[in-house]
Design a protein around this motif. Structure first.
Motif, short mmCIF file in Angstrom:
data_model
loop_
_atom_site.label_atom_id
_atom_site.label_comp_id
_atom_site.label_asym_id
_atom_site.label_seq_id
_atom_site.Cartn_x
_atom_site.Cartn_y
_atom_site.Cartn_z
N SER A 91 0.82 -1.21 0.00
CA SER A 91 0.00 0.00 0.00
C SER A 91 0.85 1.26 0.00
O SER A 91 0.55 2.22 -0.72
CB SER A 91 -0.94 0.00 1.22
OG SER A 91 -1.85 -1.07 1.15
N SER A 92 1.92 1.27 0.80
CA SER A 92 2.78 2.46 0.82
C SER A 92 3.55 2.59 -0.49
O SER A 92 3.85 3.70 -0.95
CB SER A 92 3.72 2.44 2.02
OG SER A 92 4.56 1.31 2.01
N ALA A 93 3.88 1.46 -1.13
CA ALA A 93 4.56 1.51 -2.43
C ALA A 93 3.64 2.13 -3.47
O ALA A 93 4.08 2.94 -4.31
CB ALA A 93 4.97 0.11 -2.87
N LEU A 94 2.36 1.79 -3.45
CA LEU A 94 1.41 2.36 -4.42
C LEU A 94 1.24 3.86 -4.20
O LEU A 94 1.13 4.64 -5.16
CB LEU A 94 0.07 1.64 -4.33
CG LEU A 94 0.07 0.15 -4.68
CD1 LEU A 94 -1.34 -0.40 -4.67
CD2 LEU A 94 0.73 -0.10 -6.02
N SER A 95 1.19 4.27 -2.93
CA SER A 95 1.11 5.70 -2.63
C SER A 95 2.35 6.43 -3.15
O SER A 95 2.24 7.53 -3.72
CB SER A 95 0.97 5.93 -1.12
OG SER A 95 -0.29 5.53 -0.65
N ALA A 96 3.51 5.80 -2.95
CA ALA A 96 4.76 6.41 -3.42
C ALA A 96 4.76 6.55 -4.94
O ALA A 96 5.19 7.58 -5.48
CB ALA A 96 5.95 5.57 -2.96
N MET A 97 4.28 5.54 -5.66
CA MET A 97 4.24 5.62 -7.12
C MET A 97 3.28 6.70 -7.58
O MET A 97 3.57 7.43 -8.55
CB MET A 97 3.86 4.26 -7.70
CG MET A 97 4.96 3.22 -7.59
SD MET A 97 4.82 1.84 -8.78
CE MET A 97 3.27 1.10 -8.29
N LYS A 98 2.15 6.84 -6.91
CA LYS A 98 1.19 7.88 -7.28
C LYS A 98 1.80 9.27 -7.09
O LYS A 98 1.70 10.14 -7.97
CB LYS A 98 -0.08 7.74 -6.43
CG LYS A 98 -1.17 8.72 -6.81
CD LYS A 98 -2.34 8.65 -5.87
CE LYS A 98 -1.99 9.40 -4.60
NZ LYS A 98 -3.13 9.79 -3.77
N GLU A 126 2.85 12.34 -9.78
CA GLU A 126 2.41 13.72 -9.58
C GLU A 126 3.58 14.70 -9.57
O GLU A 126 3.41 15.89 -9.86
CB GLU A 126 1.62 13.82 -8.27
CG GLU A 126 0.27 13.12 -8.31
CD GLU A 126 -0.42 13.12 -6.96
OE1 GLU A 126 0.16 13.66 -5.99
OE2 GLU A 126 -1.54 12.59 -6.87
N ASN A 127 4.76 14.18 -9.21
CA ASN A 127 5.96 15.01 -9.14
C ASN A 127 6.82 14.89 -10.40
O ASN A 127 7.99 15.29 -10.40
CB ASN A 127 6.78 14.66 -7.90
CG ASN A 127 6.23 15.27 -6.63
OD1 ASN A 127 6.56 16.39 -6.27
ND2 ASN A 127 5.36 14.52 -5.95
#
Length: 338
Positions: free
Chosen positions: A253-260, A264-265
């Motif tokens: 879950s944290s990996a998916l947040s990081a990719m999102k 965005e960046n």
């Protein structure tokens, strides 16, 4: 109304907990007078042992209690599948319970099932128990004749068999894999700081950096106890104030947040940022891009844990000898790495 426990009965009658347990299980090591006294008191206080339970010494219920920390983790579903298959092949049933990361719930489950319902436990420790450092409900269980095999989340403070992945070296290998991909600024993201697996993975991250002559930059480390996945974006956002080209996460879950956040960046994955996560579940296979993972082989872990406990119960293993077994990991390469 508070449920009466073995300790309550022992305190009221000024006897040991072990004596209470033996009396309630009709073990012939205590006097008839003491046995009757304890059983009558237990009935009076509505203590609910299974009075038809099988003798601890001579017979078994052929049931195993399983405690997992939460039901949303796909890895534990894989472990359960392995446990069930192995247990069934030996004629055992499993009783699956969920602690919901709660110490109190874990204590209640141990107390409830240690009345003759099961012969032993397979469990992964709850987050709250690890944070509290309170393990007496486990050590008491073993003392009362209910062996435990821990898997994934374990404690060095409990004498029992343990089945784990080599989290430290698995994370070090993940760092080396990213270095071979050309990464030099590798970030580490973990919401599991207080758990044994989180601590070992962070040590592995540092080991991997050292092995590859890369400096440890605290700006590239997000290591917290954040349990709510809804807060992951906020937790990880500061990472993108710094230049990174690789990222290792301790859960999907944290990996998916990081990719999102990376997208965005302005990052392209994997061209500008390569990402690896621990676990190899449904999210990893269905993310975009699909996530490269350290596979922990949950089904194998569950099967090995179940066999270890059954060997203990059927006296194929020394009851007082404990081992720690490691399940090998490997990296399942998908689209989030080059």
């Amino acid at each position: 109304m508070k449920k009466t426990t073995l300790k309550d009965i022992a305190k009221a009658l000024n006897v040991s907990v072990s004596t209470v347990s033996k009396a309630l299980h009709d073990i012939p090591e205590i006097s008839e007078e003491t046995r009757v006294l304890i059983q009558n008191y237990a009935k009076e206080k509505n203590y609910r042992p299974n009075y038809n339970a099988l003798s601890l010494k001579n017979k078994r219920s052929k049931s195993i209690g399983v405690i997992i920390p939460n039901m949303l983790n796909y890895f534990y579903m894989q472990v359960l599948q392995g446990i069930e298959k192995e247990a069934a092949s030996h004629g055992y049933r499993i009783m699956t319970t969920i602690s919901n990361e709660s110490y109190q719930k874990e204590v209640e489950i141990i107390d409830m099932l240690s009345t003759g319902s099961i012969d032993g436990f397979l469990l992964a420790i709850s987050k709250e128990t690890e944070e509290n450092g309170a393990f007496s409900h486990f050590t008491d269980s073993v003392k009362f004749g209910f062996p435990i095999v821990m898997f994934d989340r374990v404690s060095e403070h409990v004498d029992c068999d343990k089945i784990i992945t080599d989290d430290l070296n698995a994370c070090a290998d993940a760092v080396s894999y990213l270095v071979k991909q050309g990464c030099k600024r590798i970030a580490f993201v973990s919401p599991l700081k207080s758990l044994s697996i989180g601590r070992l993975r962070f040590e592995g991250y540092k080991k991997g950096l050292e092995q590859n002559n890369l400096p440890l930059d605290s700006n590239l480390v997000i290591n917290t106890n954040e349990a709510d996945y809804k807060q992951y974006d906020k937790m990880i956002k500061p990472l993108f104030d710094h230049e990174i080209d690789g990222l290792i996460s301790t859960n999907e879950s944290s990996a998916l947040s990081a990719m999102k956040l990376a997208k965005e960046n302005g990052y392209k994955i994997p061209e500008n940022l390569a990402v690896i996560s621990f676990a190899n579940g449904i999210l990893a296979r269905n993310s975009h891009p699909r996530l490269t993972c350290v596979s922990q082989h949950g089904e194998i872990m569950g099967a090995v844990a179940a066999k270890k406990l059954i060997d203990k119960l059927e006296k194929r293993d020394d009851a007082k000898s404990y081992t720690t077994e490691f399940i090998e990991t490997d990296i399942v390469v998908r689209d989030s790495t080059r």
